[in-house]
Design a protein around this motif. Structure first.
Motif, PDB file in Angstrom:
ATOM      1  N   LEU A   1     -14.071   1.022   9.330  1.00 44.25           N
ATOM      2  CA  LEU A   1     -12.899   1.886   9.225  1.00 44.25           C
ATOM      3  C   LEU A   1     -13.078   2.895   8.104  1.00 44.25           C
ATOM      4  CD1 LEU A   1     -10.037   2.748   9.909  1.00 44.25           C
ATOM      5  CD2 LEU A   1      -9.184   0.827   8.549  1.00 44.25           C
ATOM      6  N   SER A   2     -13.592   2.444   6.973  1.00 37.58           N
ATOM      7  CA  SER A   2     -13.824   3.328   5.833  1.00 37.58           C
ATOM      8  C   SER A   2     -14.755   4.472   6.213  1.00 37.58           C
ATOM      9  CB  SER A   2     -14.414   2.534   4.668  1.00 37.58           C
ATOM     10  OG  SER A   2     -14.743   3.381   3.584  1.00 37.58           O
ATOM     11  N   ASN A   3     -15.846   4.154   6.879  1.00 34.58           N
ATOM     12  CA  ASN A   3     -16.811   5.179   7.293  1.00 34.58           C
ATOM     13  C   ASN A   3     -16.203   6.150   8.296  1.00 34.58           C
ATOM     14  OD1 ASN A   3     -18.737   4.001   5.645  1.00 34.58           O
ATOM     15  ND2 ASN A   3     -19.692   2.836   7.310  1.00 34.58           N
ATOM     16  N   LEU A   4     -15.383   5.618   9.208  1.00 30.71           N
ATOM     17  CA  LEU A   4     -14.743   6.468  10.214  1.00 30.71           C
ATOM     18  C   LEU A   4     -13.817   7.486   9.549  1.00 30.71           C
ATOM     19  CD1 LEU A   4     -13.939   7.244  13.112  1.00 30.71           C
ATOM     20  CD2 LEU A   4     -12.236   5.402  13.029  1.00 30.71           C
ATOM     21  N   LEU A   5     -12.975   7.020   8.641  1.00 28.08           N
ATOM     22  CA  LEU A   5     -12.038   7.933   7.989  1.00 28.08           C
ATOM     23  C   LEU A   5     -12.774   8.969   7.148  1.00 28.08           C
ATOM     24  CD1 LEU A   5      -9.183   5.478   6.949  1.00 28.08           C
ATOM     25  CD2 LEU A   5      -9.305   6.988   8.937  1.00 28.08           C
ATOM     26  N   HIS A   6     -13.875   8.563   6.529  1.00 29.92           N
ATOM     27  CA  HIS A   6     -14.675   9.521   5.766  1.00 29.92           C
ATOM     28  C   HIS A   6     -15.248  10.595   6.685  1.00 29.92           C
ATOM     29  CE1 HIS A   6     -17.423  11.054   2.691  1.00 29.92           C
ATOM     30  NE2 HIS A   6     -18.347  11.051   3.626  1.00 29.92           N
ATOM     31  N   ASP A   7     -15.777  10.185   7.841  1.00 32.38           N
ATOM     32  CA  ASP A   7     -16.373  11.145   8.769  1.00 32.38           C
ATOM     33  C   ASP A   7     -15.332  12.083   9.371  1.00 32.38           C
ATOM     34  OD1 ASP A   7     -18.852  10.062   8.312  1.00 32.38           O
ATOM     35  OD2 ASP A   7     -18.843   8.788  10.101  1.00 32.38           O
TER      36      ASP A   7
ATOM     37  N   TRP B   1      -5.513   2.678  13.497  1.00 28.05           N
ATOM     38  CA  TRP B   1      -6.126   3.968  13.208  1.00 28.05           C
ATOM     39  C   TRP B   1      -6.812   4.567  14.433  1.00 28.05           C
ATOM     40  CZ3 TRP B   1      -5.814   8.074  10.571  1.00 28.05           C
ATOM     41  CH2 TRP B   1      -5.227   8.058   9.309  1.00 28.05           C
ATOM     42  N   LEU B   2      -7.409   3.740  15.258  1.00 29.26           N
ATOM     43  CA  LEU B   2      -8.030   4.266  16.482  1.00 29.26           C
ATOM     44  C   LEU B   2      -6.965   4.867  17.396  1.00 29.26           C
ATOM     45  CD1 LEU B   2     -10.725   1.550  17.304  1.00 29.26           C
ATOM     46  CD2 LEU B   2     -11.082   3.863  16.402  1.00 29.26           C
TER      47      LEU B   2
ATOM     48  N   THR C   1     -18.454  17.181  16.088  1.00 25.40           N
ATOM     49  CA  THR C   1     -19.492  16.369  16.740  1.00 25.40           C
ATOM     50  C   THR C   1     -19.785  15.087  15.976  1.00 25.40           C
ATOM     51  OG1 THR C   1     -20.514  18.375  17.617  1.00 25.40           O
ATOM     52  CG2 THR C   1     -21.861  16.372  17.592  1.00 25.40           C
ATOM     53  N   ARG C   2     -19.887  15.196  14.647  1.00 28.33           N
ATOM     54  CA  ARG C   2     -20.196  14.025  13.834  1.00 28.33           C
ATOM     55  C   ARG C   2     -19.059  13.012  13.890  1.00 28.33           C
ATOM     56  NH1 ARG C   2     -21.090  13.954   7.252  1.00 28.33           N
ATOM     57  NH2 ARG C   2     -21.211  11.689   7.029  1.00 28.33           N
ATOM     58  N   ALA C   3     -17.849  13.496  13.764  1.00 30.25           N
ATOM     59  CA  ALA C   3     -16.692  12.599  13.776  1.00 30.25           C
ATOM     60  C   ALA C   3     -16.526  11.941  15.143  1.00 30.25           C
ATOM     61  CB  ALA C   3     -15.426  13.370  13.401  1.00 30.25           C
TER      62      ALA C   3
ATOM     63  N   GLN D   1     -16.698   7.102  18.421  1.00 28.37           N
ATOM     64  CA  GLN D   1     -17.158   6.347  19.584  1.00 28.37           C
ATOM     65  C   GLN D   1     -17.830   5.045  19.170  1.00 28.37           C
ATOM     66  OE1 GLN D   1     -16.502   6.858  22.744  1.00 28.37           O
ATOM     67  NE2 GLN D   1     -17.616   4.983  23.252  1.00 28.37           N
ATOM     68  N   ARG D   2     -18.629   5.084  18.104  1.00 33.27           N
ATOM     69  CA  ARG D   2     -19.288   3.864  17.622  1.00 33.27           C
ATOM     70  C   ARG D   2     -18.260   2.830  17.181  1.00 33.27           C
ATOM     71  NH1 ARG D   2     -22.721   7.654  15.084  1.00 33.27           N
ATOM     72  NH2 ARG D   2     -21.641   7.332  13.091  1.00 33.27           N
ATOM     73  N   VAL D   3     -17.232   3.284  16.503  1.00 34.10           N
ATOM     74  CA  VAL D   3     -16.214   2.352  16.012  1.00 34.10           C
ATOM     75  C   VAL D   3     -15.380   1.802  17.162  1.00 34.10           C
ATOM     76  CG1 VAL D   3     -14.165   2.119  14.547  1.00 34.10           C
ATOM     77  CG2 VAL D   3     -16.122   3.418  13.733  1.00 34.10           C
TER      78      VAL D   3
END
Length: 331
Positions: free
Chosen positions: A144-150, A92-93, A103-105, A110-112
């Motif tokens: 991963l779940s949080n990333l896709l949500h964002d 996914w990355l 900006t949020r995404a 970057q954190r992930v």
């Protein structure tokens, strides 16, 4: 696995990695149009158009495969589960590389990425299994779940291949209970009370009802591949054993009619294949690749072998094209 690929192509959002840039611009809608070509003549497209339009290319798809999970020790088990989910995160990355994120995404991405890189180093320490925590696999999925949500602000679809492999791998081990509890916790995290989950499809060889291992995934609907009338192990609203009749017996592999359509299409497109009559090619394919039977229904062709045969036939001859392709995949 072949059918999961089709499901993934249907549901999965189009990303910048799916589209070739034109003058430095990525047109995601052009990618969607290109993917639509895979389904334009399908029954889903022609007879279930409302469903098709509502769900096509709508959701990010998390595809998990536990094929490589083994268990020589409890630490190895933790490591293999985490490594499988890390591979899913890695895919996914890569799909999100170059994506136009807000900006949020961007901050979430970057954190992930940083977490992914640190976990990669962690997993490389093969001699130090004890450093891995039982929660590592869950943490990777949550990231991963949080990333896709964002990024997408929508629910996702989970495709879970060989979900039974971890439970088979730990059977009879002295640490089976601890491993089963860890795996149950992971399944809970993915499928129970997960508001970001649109739906999930789990595929395995053996029937291992998740409700029986206490996963909390109580809305599991079994779709058998082997029989037309299937006792689910659950009761219907009258308290009687429920029998499912929507088996997937007819949905896997190609039958003779479908293979003939492929052959005729290939003869019309490729000059060298057109040298051979449809009947000559069908006779060869039947001799080599129709040995599958599902639910007592025989005469099924291996899709991968048929595709490889036609590809090689374009570059050679019938004798050269007839090979045992599936055995070479080690599946």
């Amino acid at each position: 696995t072949f059918n999961l690929s089709i499901v993934e192509e249907f549901f999965n959002v189009v990303t910048s990695n799916d589209v070739k840039p034109v003058d430095g611009t990525v047109d995601l809608e052009a990618g969607r149009t290109e993917r639509l070509k895979l389904f334009e003549e399908s029954l889903l497209y022609t007879t279930e158009r409302e469903f098709f339009d509502e769900h096509f290319c709508r959701y990010p798809v998390i595809r998990i495969n536990f094929k490589e999970v083994s268990a020589s020790s409890l630490g190895t088990f933790y490591k293999k589960l985490a490594a499988s989910l890390h591979s899913t995160l890695d895919r996914w990355l890569r799909q999100l590389e170059g994506a136009d994120l807000d900006t949020r995404a961007k901050a979430s991405h970057q954190r992930v990425v940083e977490y992914h890189d640190s976990m990669e180093l962690h997993l490389e320490k093969t001699a130090q299994h004890w450093e891995l925590q039982e929660s590592d696999a869950e943490n990777i999925f949550v990231r991963l779940s949080n990333l896709l949500h964002d990024v997408y602000m929508s629910q996702y679809v989970v495709l879970f291949d060989e979900y039974d492999k971890p439970l088979k791998a730990i059977r009879g081990q002295p640490w089976e209970k601890a491993a089963a509890e860890m795996y149950t916790s992971l399944v809970n995290k993915i499928f129970k009370d997960n508001n970001d989950l649109k739906c999930g499809l789990l595929v395995g060889v053996y029937k291992l009802p998740l409700v029986d291992i206490g996963s909390g995934a109580n809305c599991v609907h079994f779709l058998p591949l082997t029989v037309h009338g299937y006792h689910s192990g659950l009761n219907d609203d009258r308290g009687q054993p429920a029998v499912l009749h929507n088996s997937l017996v007819d949905m896997f592999a190609h039958d003779g009619t479908e293979v003939r359509l492929l052959v005729e299409a290939a003869r019309g497109r490729y000059r060298r294949i057109s040298y051979y009559s449809t009947e000559v090619i069908m006779t060869t394919l039947t001799k080599w690749y129709d040995g599958y039977a599902f639910g007592g229904t025989g005469g099924k062709f291996n899709p991968y072998a048929v595709a490889m045969f036609l590809r090689e036939l374009e570059h050679g001859n019938v004798n050269f094209a007839t090979q045992d392709y599936w055995q070479d995949t080690e599946n």
